[in-house]
Design a protein around this motif. Structure first.
Motif, PDB file in Angstrom:
ATOM      1  N   TYR A  29      30.233 -72.781  -7.587  1.00 14.84           N
ATOM      2  CA  TYR A  29      31.366 -71.862  -7.533  1.00 14.84           C
ATOM      3  C   TYR A  29      31.073 -70.626  -6.689  1.00 14.84           C
ATOM      4  O   TYR A  29      31.979 -70.081  -6.055  1.00 14.84           O
ATOM      5  CB  TYR A  29      31.833 -71.467  -8.935  1.00 14.84           C
ATOM      6  N   THR A  30      29.828 -70.190  -6.655  1.00 12.20           N
ATOM      7  CA  THR A  30      29.485 -69.048  -5.802  1.00 12.20           C
ATOM      8  C   THR A  30      29.831 -69.348  -4.352  1.00 12.20           C
ATOM      9  O   THR A  30      30.489 -68.544  -3.681  1.00 12.20           O
ATOM     10  CB  THR A  30      27.994 -68.690  -5.946  1.00 12.20           C
ATOM     11  N   ILE A  31      29.444 -70.500  -3.871  1.00 15.13           N
ATOM     12  CA  ILE A  31      29.728 -70.886  -2.478  1.00 15.13           C
ATOM     13  C   ILE A  31      31.231 -71.018  -2.250  1.00 15.13           C
ATOM     14  O   ILE A  31      31.766 -70.505  -1.263  1.00 15.13           O
ATOM     15  CB  ILE A  31      28.988 -72.190  -2.122  1.00 15.13           C
ATOM     16  N   ARG A  32      31.916 -71.693  -3.162  1.00 19.28           N
ATOM     17  CA  ARG A  32      33.365 -71.883  -3.005  1.00 19.28           C
ATOM     18  C   ARG A  32      34.110 -70.551  -2.997  1.00 19.28           C
ATOM     19  O   ARG A  32      34.967 -70.318  -2.137  1.00 19.28           O
ATOM     20  CB  ARG A  32      33.907 -72.769  -4.119  1.00 19.28           C
ATOM     21  N   PHE A  33      33.792 -69.672  -3.930  1.00 20.37           N
ATOM     22  CA  PHE A  33      34.504 -68.404  -4.014  1.00 20.37           C
ATOM     23  C   PHE A  33      34.148 -67.480  -2.855  1.00 20.37           C
ATOM     24  O   PHE A  33      35.000 -66.729  -2.377  1.00 20.37           O
ATOM     25  CB  PHE A  33      34.263 -67.718  -5.360  1.00 20.37           C
ATOM     26  N   GLU A  34      32.905 -67.512  -2.386  1.00 23.04           N
ATOM     27  CA  GLU A  34      32.539 -66.705  -1.215  1.00 23.04           C
ATOM     28  C   GLU A  34      33.374 -67.124  -0.010  1.00 23.04           C
ATOM     29  O   GLU A  34      33.813 -66.274   0.768  1.00 23.04           O
ATOM     30  CB  GLU A  34      31.046 -66.840  -0.911  1.00 23.04           C
ATOM     31  N   ASN A  35      33.592 -68.417   0.158  1.00 25.18           N
ATOM     32  CA  ASN A  35      34.395 -68.906   1.283  1.00 25.18           C
ATOM     33  C   ASN A  35      35.867 -68.507   1.152  1.00 25.18           C
ATOM     34  O   ASN A  35      36.503 -68.140   2.141  1.00 25.18           O
ATOM     35  CB  ASN A  35      34.280 -70.430   1.403  1.00 25.18           C
ATOM     36  N   THR A  42      42.177 -60.372  -2.392  1.00 19.38           N
ATOM     37  CA  THR A  42      42.919 -61.404  -3.112  1.00 19.38           C
ATOM     38  C   THR A  42      43.011 -62.657  -2.253  1.00 19.38           C
ATOM     39  O   THR A  42      42.842 -62.600  -1.035  1.00 19.38           O
ATOM     40  CB  THR A  42      44.347 -60.946  -3.482  1.00 19.38           C
ATOM     41  N   ALA A  43      43.291 -63.779  -2.911  1.00 18.87           N
ATOM     42  CA  ALA A  43      43.448 -65.051  -2.207  1.00 18.87           C
ATOM     43  C   ALA A  43      44.401 -65.932  -2.998  1.00 18.87           C
ATOM     44  O   ALA A  43      44.617 -65.723  -4.193  1.00 18.87           O
ATOM     45  CB  ALA A  43      42.099 -65.745  -2.053  1.00 18.87           C
ATOM     46  N   ILE A  64      38.998 -61.661  -7.815  1.00 19.59           N
ATOM     47  CA  ILE A  64      37.838 -62.204  -8.529  1.00 19.59           C
ATOM     48  C   ILE A  64      36.852 -61.110  -8.891  1.00 19.59           C
ATOM     49  O   ILE A  64      36.725 -60.106  -8.168  1.00 19.59           O
ATOM     50  CB  ILE A  64      37.149 -63.305  -7.682  1.00 19.59           C
ATOM     51  N   LYS A  65      36.205 -61.302 -10.031  1.00 17.52           N
ATOM     52  CA  LYS A  65      35.124 -60.427 -10.475  1.00 17.52           C
ATOM     53  C   LYS A  65      34.251 -61.247 -11.414  1.00 17.52           C
ATOM     54  O   LYS A  65      34.577 -62.394 -11.732  1.00 17.52           O
ATOM     55  CB  LYS A  65      35.678 -59.190 -11.193  1.00 17.52           C
ATOM     56  N   THR A  66      33.147 -60.684 -11.854  1.00 16.87           N
ATOM     57  CA  THR A  66      32.331 -61.334 -12.869  1.00 16.87           C
ATOM     58  C   THR A  66      32.395 -60.488 -14.136  1.00 16.87           C
ATOM     59  O   THR A  66      32.593 -59.277 -14.080  1.00 16.87           O
ATOM     60  CB  THR A  66      30.854 -61.491 -12.435  1.00 16.87           C
ATOM     61  N   TYR A  82      32.798 -66.132 -13.650  1.00 12.88           N
ATOM     62  CA  TYR A  82      33.669 -65.655 -12.588  1.00 12.88           C
ATOM     63  C   TYR A  82      35.038 -65.556 -13.245  1.00 12.88           C
ATOM     64  O   TYR A  82      35.502 -66.507 -13.874  1.00 12.88           O
ATOM     65  CB  TYR A  82      33.742 -66.627 -11.414  1.00 12.88           C
ATOM     66  N   ILE A  83      35.678 -64.419 -13.108  1.00 10.34           N
ATOM     67  CA  ILE A  83      37.007 -64.205 -13.684  1.00 10.34           C
ATOM     68  C   ILE A  83      38.005 -64.097 -12.544  1.00 10.34           C
ATOM     69  O   ILE A  83      37.918 -63.184 -11.720  1.00 10.34           O
ATOM     70  CB  ILE A  83      37.053 -62.931 -14.547  1.00 10.34           C
ATOM     71  N   LEU A  84      38.938 -65.043 -12.506  1.00  8.38           N
ATOM     72  CA  LEU A  84      40.035 -64.989 -11.550  1.00  8.38           C
ATOM     73  C   LEU A  84      41.198 -64.293 -12.249  1.00  8.38           C
ATOM     74  O   LEU A  84      41.761 -64.830 -13.206  1.00  8.38           O
ATOM     75  CB  LEU A  84      40.452 -66.387 -11.115  1.00  8.38           C
ATOM     76  N   THR A  85      41.544 -63.106 -11.802  1.00 13.03           N
ATOM     77  CA  THR A  85      42.684 -62.383 -12.351  1.00 13.03           C
ATOM     78  C   THR A  85      43.920 -62.854 -11.602  1.00 13.03           C
ATOM     79  O   THR A  85      43.974 -62.794 -10.375  1.00 13.03           O
ATOM     80  CB  THR A  85      42.504 -60.862 -12.189  1.00 13.03           C
TER      81      THR A  85
END
Length: 94
Positions: A29-35, A42-43, A64-66, A82-85
């Motif tokens: 998830y780190t790699i996916r969210f960084e991309n 926001t995305a 996103i945040k942790t 990882y928290i997606l708001t």
């Protein structure tokens, strides 16, 4: 980015009750969210109710945040995620 989620959480997000989605802090998830969030606050994230391409979907504007998630929304007590708001739902496909 497409994230499959269980029906209970999908329905809560669709009705505006659940405002966050959680994902394990992992290399995957780190790699996916960084991309996805590269140089953006926001995305657009597509949430899919299950794994089928024909499943119901929501396209949401997220940041996103942790941190520690809410147990009533599926998080394990005191576990960091990882928290997606979810700021708003852009499109619903039912």
């Amino acid at each position: 980015m497409v994230l499959p989620i269980k029906k209970k959480w999908f329905d809560m997000i669709a009705t505006g009750v659940k405002k966050e989605e959680y994902r394990e802090i992992s290399k995957y998830y780190t790699i996916r969210f960084e991309n996805v969030f590269k140089n953006k606050e926001t995305a657009e994230i597509k949430l899919r109710n299950g794994y089928s391409r024909k499943s119901r979907t929501l396209i949401c504007r997220c940041s996103i945040k942790t941190g520690v998630g809410k147990e009533q929304w599926g998080a394990v007590k005191n576990k960091k995620y990882y928290i997606l708001t979810i700021h708003n739902i852009i499109k619903q496909n039912f």
